[in-house]
Design a protein around this motif. Structure first.
Motif, mmCIF file in Angstrom:
data_model
loop_
_atom_site.group_PDB
_atom_site.id
_atom_site.type_symbol
_atom_site.label_atom_id
_atom_site.label_comp_id
_atom_site.label_asym_id
_atom_site.label_seq_id
_atom_site.Cartn_x
_atom_site.Cartn_y
_atom_site.Cartn_z
ATOM 1 N N THR A 20 38.357 38.391 42.975
ATOM 2 C CA THR A 20 38.669 39.038 41.700
ATOM 3 C C THR A 20 40.147 39.344 41.515
ATOM 4 O OG1 THR A 20 38.223 41.223 42.679
ATOM 5 C CG2 THR A 20 36.377 40.103 41.594
ATOM 6 N N ALA A 21 40.970 39.025 42.507
ATOM 7 C CA ALA A 21 42.377 39.420 42.483
ATOM 8 C C ALA A 21 43.106 38.910 41.246
ATOM 9 C CB ALA A 21 43.080 38.944 43.750
ATOM 10 N N VAL A 90 30.400 48.250 35.391
ATOM 11 C CA VAL A 90 30.103 47.629 36.677
ATOM 12 C C VAL A 90 30.515 46.170 36.599
ATOM 13 C CG1 VAL A 90 27.710 47.101 36.000
ATOM 14 C CG2 VAL A 90 28.321 47.220 38.431
ATOM 15 N N LEU A 91 31.136 45.682 37.671
ATOM 16 C CA LEU A 91 31.522 44.283 37.824
ATOM 17 C C LEU A 91 30.765 43.748 39.024
ATOM 18 C CD1 LEU A 91 33.382 41.737 37.538
ATOM 19 C CD2 LEU A 91 35.047 42.966 38.952
ATOM 20 N N ALA A 92 29.906 42.755 38.809
ATOM 21 C CA ALA A 92 29.057 42.283 39.894
ATOM 22 C C ALA A 92 28.998 40.766 39.900
ATOM 23 C CB ALA A 92 27.646 42.855 39.748
ATOM 24 N N TYR A 93 28.799 40.232 41.105
ATOM 25 C CA TYR A 93 28.743 38.787 41.303
ATOM 26 C C TYR A 93 27.452 38.399 42.005
ATOM 27 C CZ TYR A 93 29.916 34.277 43.558
ATOM 28 O OH TYR A 93 29.903 32.983 44.015
ATOM 29 N N SER A 94 26.780 37.373 41.511
ATOM 30 C CA SER A 94 25.626 36.771 42.169
ATOM 31 C C SER A 94 24.587 37.835 42.549
ATOM 32 C CB SER A 94 26.101 35.964 43.382
ATOM 33 O OG SER A 94 25.068 35.190 43.939
ATOM 34 N N GLY A 95 24.271 37.958 43.845
ATOM 35 C CA GLY A 95 23.263 38.928 44.264
ATOM 36 C C GLY A 95 23.568 40.343 43.826
ATOM 37 N N GLY A 96 24.839 40.690 43.720
ATOM 38 C CA GLY A 96 25.218 42.021 43.253
ATOM 39 C C GLY A 96 24.823 42.271 41.815
ATOM 40 N N THR A 97 24.743 41.197 41.001
ATOM 41 C CA THR A 97 24.350 41.386 39.604
ATOM 42 C C THR A 97 22.898 41.843 39.500
ATOM 43 O OG1 THR A 97 23.624 39.081 39.279
ATOM 44 C CG2 THR A 97 25.951 39.572 38.867
ATOM 45 N N ALA A 98 22.047 41.333 40.395
ATOM 46 C CA ALA A 98 20.645 41.744 40.364
ATOM 47 C C ALA A 98 20.528 43.238 40.606
ATOM 48 C CB ALA A 98 19.839 40.962 41.396
ATOM 49 N N LEU A 99 21.238 43.740 41.618
ATOM 50 C CA LEU A 99 21.182 45.171 41.918
ATOM 51 C C LEU A 99 21.756 45.985 40.762
ATOM 52 C CD1 LEU A 99 20.591 47.529 43.773
ATOM 53 C CD2 LEU A 99 22.785 47.109 44.922
ATOM 54 N N ALA A 100 22.866 45.542 40.196
ATOM 55 C CA ALA A 100 23.460 46.260 39.061
ATOM 56 C C ALA A 100 22.477 46.328 37.899
ATOM 57 C CB ALA A 100 24.757 45.574 38.629
ATOM 58 N N ALA A 101 21.836 45.199 37.584
ATOM 59 C CA ALA A 101 20.874 45.172 36.485
ATOM 60 C C ALA A 101 19.668 46.059 36.783
ATOM 61 C CB ALA A 101 20.432 43.737 36.231
ATOM 62 N N GLN A 102 19.216 46.050 38.035
ATOM 63 C CA GLN A 102 18.072 46.894 38.416
ATOM 64 C C GLN A 102 18.399 48.365 38.191
ATOM 65 O OE1 GLN A 102 17.206 43.620 41.792
ATOM 66 N NE2 GLN A 102 17.017 45.717 42.530
ATOM 67 N N ASN A 261 32.090 25.782 38.264
ATOM 68 C CA ASN A 261 32.056 25.857 39.721
ATOM 69 C C ASN A 261 30.663 26.121 40.301
ATOM 70 O OD1 ASN A 261 34.970 25.527 40.480
ATOM 71 N ND2 ASN A 261 35.151 27.274 39.095
ATOM 72 N N GLY A 262 29.627 25.826 39.552
ATOM 73 C CA GLY A 262 28.280 25.979 40.080
ATOM 74 C C GLY A 262 27.979 27.405 40.502
ATOM 75 N N GLU A 263 27.447 27.560 41.720
ATOM 76 C CA GLU A 263 27.110 28.883 42.229
ATOM 77 C C GLU A 263 28.316 29.604 42.821
ATOM 78 O OE1 GLU A 263 23.717 28.970 44.806
ATOM 79 O OE2 GLU A 263 22.642 27.446 43.674
ATOM 80 N N ASP A 264 29.440 28.892 42.954
ATOM 81 C CA ASP A 264 30.629 29.506 43.525
ATOM 82 C C ASP A 264 31.381 30.291 42.451
ATOM 83 O OD1 ASP A 264 32.392 30.188 45.547
ATOM 84 O OD2 ASP A 264 32.677 28.137 46.228
ATOM 85 N N PHE A 265 32.411 31.009 42.866
ATOM 86 C CA PHE A 265 33.146 31.901 41.973
ATOM 87 C C PHE A 265 34.096 31.101 41.090
ATOM 88 C CE2 PHE A 265 35.747 35.590 40.812
ATOM 89 C CZ PHE A 265 34.778 36.587 40.759
ATOM 90 N N PRO A 266 34.246 31.475 39.823
ATOM 91 C CA PRO A 266 35.217 30.789 38.964
ATOM 92 C C PRO A 266 36.634 30.976 39.495
ATOM 93 C CG PRO A 266 34.408 32.796 37.908
ATOM 94 C CD PRO A 266 33.567 32.579 39.127
ATOM 95 N N ARG A 267 37.512 30.035 39.189
ATOM 96 C CA ARG A 267 38.889 30.131 39.676
ATOM 97 C C ARG A 267 39.817 29.282 38.811
ATOM 98 N NH1 ARG A 267 35.609 28.081 43.653
ATOM 99 N NH2 ARG A 267 35.714 25.845 44.088
ATOM 100 N N MET A 272 40.891 32.533 34.918
ATOM 101 C CA MET A 272 40.864 33.939 35.321
ATOM 102 C C MET A 272 41.548 34.828 34.281
ATOM 103 S SD MET A 272 39.064 33.814 38.010
ATOM 104 C CE MET A 272 39.198 34.890 39.431
ATOM 105 N N LYS A 273 42.573 34.315 33.658
ATOM 106 C CA LYS A 273 43.239 35.076 32.597
ATOM 107 C C LYS A 273 42.292 35.296 31.420
ATOM 108 C CE LYS A 273 47.610 35.179 30.040
ATOM 109 N NZ LYS A 273 48.184 36.324 30.776
ATOM 110 N N ARG A 274 41.523 34.253 31.089
ATOM 111 C CA ARG A 274 40.566 34.381 30.006
ATOM 112 C C ARG A 274 39.454 35.363 30.356
ATOM 113 N NH1 ARG A 274 39.470 35.405 25.133
ATOM 114 N NH2 ARG A 274 37.582 34.415 24.271
ATOM 115 N N ILE A 275 38.990 35.332 31.592
ATOM 116 C CA ILE A 275 37.960 36.281 32.022
ATOM 117 C C ILE A 275 38.482 37.715 31.920
ATOM 118 C CG2 ILE A 275 36.623 37.089 34.018
ATOM 119 C CD1 ILE A 275 36.359 34.130 34.845
#
Length: 286
Positions: A20-21, A90-102, A261-267, A272-275
């Motif tokens: 996320t840097a 909240v900012l969450a990625y992949s598995g972390g998004t499930a917990l955040a949504a829960q 980038n599929g299941e990997d993180f965008p880069r 990243m500027k747009r995100i």
């Protein structure tokens, strides 16, 4: 603006801070606080980012095969939010998004008439969102055990493919002393569960006391009514890798951005500027 950050499954705070840097540098008026999982992760080297940290242990927030682990993770995070909050988003990625949504769904269902500043978060950023899990009592599960020819066995097939796939058995290039991959233990956890169907017709895995299933918009409707940003890969064929979570969110409050980038993180600098711009816009709508 105070943001709680939840890393992906099989990651840690150091990796998520690296991921996320680039867009955090565009949001220097935001404060990002990272919460690391505590459940040792079993998978090996699957990502560009995990390869960059060969000596650090990898974690998840819960064991998806143990209902009590899922519920405990939700309890622990809600307690942390109460003690360390308030958080704006909240900012969450992949598995972390499930917990955040829960967390968001659980609070909304328990406190249906709470004001925006009484909720855990006023907005959410989901990157490669995963459909949130739902733990239910055994009374909400049909009594009969289902054989492998039944469609509900797809739930068992799915967890087996996820937790025993090739990337799970691949050892990282420089094996960490924390690597604890144990396929026998995973198989034992899987064997302790039975494929069942909930009373409303969704596949689940039950240990006879509780069951684990997923939220689904077709059955549950809209469950998240705060502004959300969904950063995901449009080419993903599995709806549980983004689409289902998006459908659980109020459509008028949803913003989507698609990466390659599929299941990997965008880069990439431009991406990243747009995100970063979209994160700021989502926060401003909250």
């Amino acid at each position: 603006m105070k943001i709680l950050c939840l890393h992906g499954r099989g990651s840690n705070n150091d990796i998520f801070q690296l991921q996320t840097a680039a867009f955090r540098s565009e949001l220097n008026d935001f404060a990002f606080e990272y919460v690391q999982g505590t459940v040792p992760h079993t998978e090996g080297n699957w990502s560009l980012y995990t390869a960059a940290f060969p000596d650090t242990p990898l974690y998840g927030y819960y064991n998806p095969l143990q209902p009590a682990s899922v519920t405990q993770a939700e309890d622990d995070l809600l307690q942390l939010i109460e003690q360390e909050g308030p958080f704006d988003g909240v900012l969450a990625y992949s598995g972390g998004t499930a917990l955040a949504a829960q967390i968001i769904i659980r609070d909304s269902q328990k406190n249906a008439f709470s004001l925006p500043d009484e909720r855990p978060f006023r907005f959410a950023i989901f990157i490669n969102g995963v459909t949130p899990l739902k733990v239910i009592p055994a009374q909400e599960v049909k009594g009969e055990s289902l054989d492998q020819s039944n469609d509900s066995s797809l739930a068992m097939e799915e967890v087996s493919n996820l937790l025993l796939r090739d990337s799970a058995t691949r050892v990282r290039k420089k094996r960490s002393e924390y690597d604890t991959y144990d396929p026998a233990a995973i198989k034992q956890d899987i064997a302790s569960l039975e494929s069942r169907v909930t009373l409303d017709g969704r596949p689940c895995l039950s240990n006879g006391i509780e069951a684990i299933t997923r939220y689904h918009a077709d059955l549950d409707g809209v469950l998240i009514d705060i502004p959300t940003l969904h950063v995901r890969c449009l080419e993903e064929v599995d709806e549980d890798h983004g689409l289902n979570l998006t459908k659980l969110c109020e459509s008028e409050l949803v913003t989507e951005y698609f990466h390659k980038n599929g299941e990997d993180f965008p880069r990439g600098h431009t991406e990243m500027k747009r995100i970063a711009q979209l994160i700021r816009g989502t926060a401003e709508r909250a």
